[in-house]
Write an enzyme that holds these catalytic residues in place. Structure first.
Site: not given
Length: 224
Positions: A16, A18, A20, A41, A45, A120, A122, A182
Site C-alpha cells: 500500500d 502506491g 499501482t 503484473k 492478490s 511487482g 508487495g 510518493n
C-alpha cells in the site's frame, strides 16, 4: 527464450505504498512521450469478484489511467481473490505459481510494446512459493533481467525502508535505476530531507516525486 531488457520493474518498500498508482503514471507518461509502453503484473492478490468473475482491479486501473487498450486478463499471470501474500493466496486456491508461466506471459505481452513497465507485488522480499521449490519476487526480477525502480513513501520512516530495500536488491545483484517518492509535499521539510538523505545513504537518485492525486509525476531527470 530471450528476455527483453528494455523496461523497468516496479517494487516498493512495502504494501500500500502506491506501486499501482505510480505504475499507471509511468505508463501514461511514457506513452505521452511517444514511447510505445506496455504493462505487465506477474502476480496479483486481493482481486475483486463481481458476479462470479474475478476482476483484476489494479490492472484495470493502469489500463484506464494510461489509456492502454488491452484486456486486463492478458496482462497478469496469476490473480487471486484472497488479499494475502501471494504464496498463501495460491495455497488457499490450490494453485501453484510457476516462474515459467510468468516468463512466457511476459514475453508474449512484451512483443507488442517497445518498453515494459512490470509491477511487482508487495515489497521486494515477497514470497510467491514457499514449498520444496521456493520462489521469491527477487527471482522473478532476476529472470526478467529488468532494472529496479523503488517506490517509497515520502514520509516518516522511509529512510529505513528504502535503505533496507536497496541493500537487499544489491545483495541479490539486482540493478536499481532509481527511487520514486510518493505522497510528496513540496515545502515539507521532512519530505525534502528524506529525499536528500535517501540519495546520500544509498547512492541511488530520486528520479521522480509524486504528489497526492497527481496526474503526472514530477521528474528530476529524464526517465527511460
Amino acid at each position: 527464450m530471450k528476455v527483453r531488457k528494455k523496461g523497468i520493474f516496479i517494487t516498493a518498500t512495502g504494501t500500500d505504498i502506491g506501486k499501482t498508482f505510480v505504475s499507471a503514471l509511468l505508463v501514461k507518461y511514457l506513452r505521452k512521450q511517444g514511447i510505445h509502453a506496455g504493462y505487465f503484473k506477474p502476480v496479483l492478490s486481493g482481486a475483486e469478484k463481481k458476479e462470479g468473475i474475478l476482476i483484476d482491479s489494479d490492472v484495470h486501473y493502469v489500463c484506464s489511467t494510461a489509456r492502454l487498450e488491452k484486456n486486463a486478463e492478458e496482462l497478469v499471470s496469476y490473480a487471486f481473490e484472497p488479499a494475502v501474500s501471494p504464496h498463501l493466496a495460491a495455497k488457499l486456491e490450490n494453485k501453484l505459481i510457476k516462474k515459467e508461466k510468468i516468463l512466457e506471459d511476459f514475453l508474449r505481452v512484451s512483443q507488442e510494446f517497445d518498453y515494459m513497465v512490470v509491477e511487482g507485488c508487495g515489497g521486494i522480499v515477497c514470497p510467491l512459493r514457499l514449498d520444496e521449490d521456493p520462489l521469491m519476487l527477487a527471482d522473478v526480477i532476476q529472470m526478467l533481467k529488468l532494472e529496479l525502480m523503488i517506490v517509497a513513501s515520502a514520509g516518516l520512516g522511509t529512510i529505513n525502508t528504502v535503505v533496507l530495500t536497496v541493500d537487499f536488491a544489491k545483495k541479490h545483484n539486482i540493478s536499481i535505476q532509481g527511487i520514486i517518492l510518493n505522497h510528496y509535499e513540496e515545502g515539507n521539510y521532512l519530505h525534502e530531507d528524506n529525499r536528500r538523505q535517501i540519495e546520500r545513504l544509498t547512492g541511488i537518485p530520486v528520479i521522480a516525486l509524486v504528489r497526492e492525486n497527481a496526474d503526472e509525476p514530477e521528474f528530476c531527470i529524464k526517465f527511460g
